[in-house]
Design an enzyme around this catalytic site. Structure first.
Site, PDB file in Angstrom:
ATOM      1  N   ASP A  66     -11.964  31.792   7.284  1.00  8.83           N
ATOM      2  CA  ASP A  66     -11.354  30.957   8.177  1.00  8.83           C
ATOM      3  C   ASP A  66     -12.127  29.899   8.728  1.00  8.83           C
ATOM      4  O   ASP A  66     -13.506  30.281   8.751  1.00  8.83           O
ATOM      5  CB  ASP A  66     -10.306  31.427   9.267  1.00  8.83           C
ATOM      6  CG  ASP A  66      -9.484  30.537  10.055  1.00  8.83           C
ATOM      7  OD1 ASP A  66      -9.057  29.485   9.496  1.00  8.83           O
ATOM      8  OD2 ASP A  66      -9.766  30.664  11.411  1.00  8.83           O
ATOM      9  N   ASP A  81      -9.484  34.807  12.776  1.00  7.37           N
ATOM     10  CA  ASP A  81      -9.430  35.144  14.249  1.00  7.37           C
ATOM     11  C   ASP A  81      -8.414  34.899  14.803  1.00  7.37           C
ATOM     12  O   ASP A  81      -8.144  35.249  15.967  1.00  7.37           O
ATOM     13  CB  ASP A  81     -10.696  34.675  14.776  1.00  7.37           C
ATOM     14  CG  ASP A  81     -10.403  33.136  14.840  1.00  7.37           C
ATOM     15  OD1 ASP A  81     -10.105  32.586  13.949  1.00  7.37           O
ATOM     16  OD2 ASP A  81     -10.751  32.686  16.234  1.00  7.37           O
ATOM     17  N   ASP A 113      -3.973  33.446  11.156  1.00  6.47           N
ATOM     18  CA  ASP A 113      -4.519  34.114   9.957  1.00  6.47           C
ATOM     19  C   ASP A 113      -3.904  35.558   9.757  1.00  6.47           C
ATOM     20  O   ASP A 113      -3.988  36.112   8.694  1.00  6.47           O
ATOM     21  CB  ASP A 113      -5.904  34.441  10.323  1.00  6.47           C
ATOM     22  CG  ASP A 113      -6.738  32.926  10.687  1.00  6.47           C
ATOM     23  OD1 ASP A 113      -6.290  32.065   9.794  1.00  6.47           O
ATOM     24  OD2 ASP A 113      -7.492  33.011  11.630  1.00  6.47           O
TER      25      ASP A 113
END
Length: 335
Positions: A19, A216, A220
């Site tokens: 990410d 995080d 996600d």
């Protein structure tokens, strides 16, 4: 590592999806540019901060912090509705306020074509662009920037050296994502992806090999659960950590590569120990069955087997070896 499957499975991963915000970057974006159209900077930032005041997303916190730094008191917001990965709508002083990506505002009927040049310039500079509209009229744009983690490029290089392919996956715009990817050394980028779309991309990549996902945030979580190995940053959202198989305690991105090395070494040690145990027992049991091995020597052989496995498990790690020796007979201390 929360499960045995994570310890064994991570070594087989061929792709690592990363990410952007909060994983590859520090996760502390700040307001860099404010481009008002039909409002003052104070009104533009105040409306954005009011609509985002209840959100825990890093971009939302950046807007609120910027308003407080400029001593702007955001007006009260009500009927706040968030569209994950897109933006929010809220009622402020009886009028509807929209805050989110330019595409989100376009979907809501706000025309931004006349401001395409400003949006393009901000994106070319690597900014995450937030558009703000009130009562059906565009108020302006806010450009936010975030810095790449210091160990990001090093971690990407380590993952490549280990035979894995790093992939950047983000809901941010294409230009900002490409800029971060270039700095980190990542070639494959998937930008503008919604939370549900992240899980779909993970599922598609799984068709050609095992996939790990590093994230995080709340957005996600679906992808972390879908991946063969989900890895969450310890400073991230609770739901991300609950969805992951491996948790990075703190914010050291380099631990993602270290965890892979731990998985690889642990599996190799396990195979070595199984072979050692079978060698001793494979020879000792048939010999003992013939009556040629005295029971005392059988006990000694078993002790030797356990001792060899112990030494092999800690071989190459002097600190662990001597720590294990010194801890024999001592009670565990509460940490």
């Amino acid at each position: 590592m929360r499960t045995g499957e994570a310890v064994q499975g991570y070594r087989l991963v061929s792709r690592v999806i990363l990410d952007k915000t909060g994983t590859l970057t520090e996760g502390r974006p700040v307001v860099q540019e404010i481009v008002p159209f039909d409002a003052t900077e104070e009104e533009l930032l105040g409306c954005a901060a009011a609509a985002e005041s209840a959100s825990e997303h890093p971009l939302a916190r950046a807007l609120v912090n910027a308003a407080f730094e400029r001593r702007i008191t955001p007006p009260a917001a009500e009927n706040v509705a968030a569209v994950p990965g897109r933006g929010v709508s809220a009622g402020i002083e009886g009028e509807e306020v929209l805050v989110g990506s330019p595409a989100f505002l376009e979907e809501k009927g706000i025309r931004l074509g006349a401001h395409a040049r400003h949006i393009s310039e901000l994106e070319e500079a690597g900014r995450t662009v937030i558009a703000v509209a009130r009562n059906g009229k565009a108020l302006g744009l806010i450009g936010l920037g975030d810095r790449l983690r210091e160990d990001a490029a090093q971690t990407v290089a380590a993952l490549k050296a280990a035979g894995m392919k790093p992939i950047l996956l983000t809901g941010d715009n294409e230009r900002a994502a490409r800029r971060i990817a270039r700095e980190a050394g990542i070639e494959e980028v998937h930008a503008g992806v919604l939370p549900a779309g992240k899980a779909q991309i993970v599922r598609r990549l799984q068709e050609s090999g095992k996939v790990a996902m590093v994230g995080d945030g709340i957005n996600d979580a679906p992808a972390l659960m879908q991946a063969d190995v989900g890895i969450a940053m310890g400073a991230g959202a609770d739901i991300a950590m609950e969805s992951a198989d491996i948790i990075i305690l703190g914010s050291r991105l380099e631990a993602v590569a270290a965890a892979h090395e731990i998985s690889r070494r642990a599996y190799r040690k396990m195979l070595q120990n199984v072979i050692l145990a079978f060698c001793f027992n494979g020879i000792g049991i048939p010999v003992a069955a013939t009556g040629l091995l005295y029971p005392v020597w059988a006990m000694a052989a078993m002790a030797a087997s356990v001792t060899m496995i112990f030494f092999n498990s800690l071989w190459g790690k002097p600190a662990l070896f001597f720590g294990a020796i010194m801890s024999v007979g001592r009670p565990l201390e509460a940490k």
